[in-house]
Write an enzyme that holds these catalytic residues in place. Structure first.
Site, PDB file in Angstrom:
ATOM      1  N   ASN A   9       0.881  -1.176   0.000  1.00 55.74           N
ATOM      2  CA  ASN A   9       0.000   0.000   0.000  1.00 55.74           C
ATOM      3  C   ASN A   9       0.920   1.227   0.000  1.00 55.74           C
ATOM      4  OD1 ASN A   9      -1.839   2.019   0.459  1.00 55.74           O
ATOM      5  ND2 ASN A   9      -2.340   1.394   2.558  1.00 55.74           N
ATOM      6  N   TRP A  10       1.090   1.801  -1.175  1.00 54.00           N
ATOM      7  CA  TRP A  10       2.029   2.925  -1.295  1.00 54.00           C
ATOM      8  C   TRP A  10       1.498   4.188  -0.632  1.00 54.00           C
ATOM      9  CZ3 TRP A  10       4.340   3.125  -6.966  1.00 54.00           C
ATOM     10  CH2 TRP A  10       5.061   1.944  -7.205  1.00 54.00           C
ATOM     11  N   LYS A  11       0.205   4.219  -0.343  1.00 51.64           N
ATOM     12  CA  LYS A  11      -0.425   5.438   0.206  1.00 51.64           C
ATOM     13  C   LYS A  11      -0.132   6.623  -0.725  1.00 51.64           C
ATOM     14  CE  LYS A  11      -0.155   3.308   4.684  1.00 51.64           C
ATOM     15  NZ  LYS A  11      -0.177   3.418   6.122  1.00 51.64           N
ATOM     16  N   HIS A  94      -9.585   1.622   4.367  1.00 56.41           N
ATOM     17  CA  HIS A  94      -8.349   1.718   5.151  1.00 56.41           C
ATOM     18  C   HIS A  94      -8.582   2.635   6.351  1.00 56.41           C
ATOM     19  CE1 HIS A  94      -4.265   2.744   6.287  1.00 56.41           C
ATOM     20  NE2 HIS A  94      -3.906   1.621   5.711  1.00 56.41           N
ATOM     21  N   GLU A  96      -6.915   4.943   7.550  1.00 57.71           N
ATOM     22  CA  GLU A  96      -6.662   6.371   7.273  1.00 57.71           C
ATOM     23  C   GLU A  96      -7.870   6.997   6.581  1.00 57.71           C
ATOM     24  OE1 GLU A  96      -2.926   5.665   5.323  1.00 57.71           O
ATOM     25  OE2 GLU A  96      -2.102   5.073   7.257  1.00 57.71           O
ATOM     26  N   GLU A 166      -5.973  -4.798  10.234  1.00 52.86           N
ATOM     27  CA  GLU A 166      -4.904  -3.838  10.526  1.00 52.86           C
ATOM     28  C   GLU A 166      -5.224  -3.091  11.820  1.00 52.86           C
ATOM     29  OE1 GLU A 166      -2.655  -2.630   6.761  1.00 52.86           O
ATOM     30  OE2 GLU A 166      -4.413  -1.357   6.852  1.00 52.86           O
ATOM     31  N   GLY A 172       2.007   2.308  10.671  1.00 52.43           N
ATOM     32  CA  GLY A 172       2.955   3.409  10.539  1.00 52.43           C
ATOM     33  C   GLY A 172       3.631   3.807  11.834  1.00 52.43           C
ATOM     34  N   SER A 212       2.938  -2.050  10.274  1.00 55.10           N
ATOM     35  CA  SER A 212       4.388  -2.118  10.515  1.00 55.10           C
ATOM     36  C   SER A 212       4.984  -3.490  10.208  1.00 55.10           C
ATOM     37  CB  SER A 212       4.721  -1.686  11.953  1.00 55.10           C
ATOM     38  OG  SER A 212       4.322  -0.343  12.162  1.00 55.10           O
ATOM     39  N   GLY A 233       2.680  -1.116   4.254  1.00 53.69           N
ATOM     40  CA  GLY A 233       2.779   0.304   3.923  1.00 53.69           C
ATOM     41  C   GLY A 233       4.225   0.704   3.698  1.00 53.69           C
ATOM     42  N   GLY A 234       4.849   1.268   4.727  1.00 56.85           N
ATOM     43  CA  GLY A 234       6.198   1.812   4.615  1.00 56.85           C
ATOM     44  C   GLY A 234       7.200   0.901   3.916  1.00 56.85           C
TER      45      GLY A 234
END
Ligand code: PGA
Length: 250
Positions: A9-11, A94, A96, A166, A172, A212, A233-234
């Site tokens: 998930n590149w966001k 998601h 976010e 999640e 994150g 994470s 993500g990251g």
């Protein structure tokens, strides 16, 4: 045991040039895996991602879609706009989106339905906040997210859906759920799906862990019996790290 589904998930990251660099680096690193590899990229990178991954084992997803096919919905994207350019997956709900953009179980359901109708495979995200977990409400929240967010979803439709558990406190933050915490929560979620859809459908359902997850902790998480993959993500922004997650479970 099922193969794993690993989705990046590149966001809101990566220009077109960075997209080209990252995908070009990733292709040879993941080409031999038996696991399913997906990258969910910003709207402006989708065309490039689809083009670059053509003929490879990397699938492309978006990070949201609307519940209508067209109309006065400024800033939104219709599911058919995604399928027409070759997008296969879409992240829905998601945390976010839920936290910053007013996404609710009802809008998650509407977007999921529309995505399915267009032939997209939704990756539907659920998860509790730290307050909810510490307050002993984790199960109540997860149950509500499943029962409300999948209210009108049929057992046939469920076959085309991936669920991502999640925990919001792990996204994150660098704080990963332990292997056991993630496995237990997913076991609970799978049990709620089993109540609604029966055991066979719940067992077949892919439920990922996200929060994470990275090249260091992926092996432990992916070897837990309930965890069918990861939403990353990251660590998905660095080709070597994402590839290591993809290959952490053979
Ligand atoms: P993270 O994000 O891996 O950076 O925690 C996961 C996600 O939000 O899907």
């Amino acid at each position: 045991m099922k193969n794993k589904i690993i989705a990046g998930n590149w966001k809101m990251n990566n220009t077109r040039e960075q997209t080209e660099q990252l995908i070009t680096a990733l292709i040879p690193l993941v080409q031999d895996t038996n696991n399913t590899v997906i990258i969910c990229v910003p709207f402006t990178d989708l065309c490039k991602a689809v083009k670059l991954t053509k003929g490879t084992n990397i699938h492309v997803g978006a990070q949201n879609c609307h519940w209508k096919e067209s109309g006065a919905f400024t800033g939104e994207i219709a599911p058919s706009m995604l399928t027409e350019i070759g997008v296969e997956y879409v992240v829905i709900g998601h945390s976010e989106r839920r936290t910053y953009f007013g996404e609710t179980d009802a809008t998650v359901l509407a977007r999921t339905k529309a995505a399915l109708n267009a032939g997209l495979k939704p990756i539907v995200c659920i998860g509790e906040t730290l307050d909810e977990r510490n307050g002993g409400r984790m199960e109540e929240v997860l149950r509500r997210q499943v029962l409300e967010g999948f209210k009108d979803i049929s057992v046939q439709e469920l076959e085309h859906i991936i669920v991502a558990y999640e925990p919001v406190w792990a996204i994150g933050t660098g704080v990963t759920a332990t292997d056991e915490q993630a496995d237990e929560a997913i076991r609970f979620v799978r049990g709620v799906f089993a109540e609604k859809y029966g055991k066979a459908a719940a067992d077949a359902l892919y439920i990922q862990y996200g929060g994470s997850m990275n090249d260091k902790n992926a092996e432990g998480l992916l070897n837990m019996p309930q965890i069918d993959g990861g939403l990353i993500g990251g660590a998905s922004l660095v080709a070597e790290k994402f590839a290591a997650v993809v290959k952490a479970h053979i």
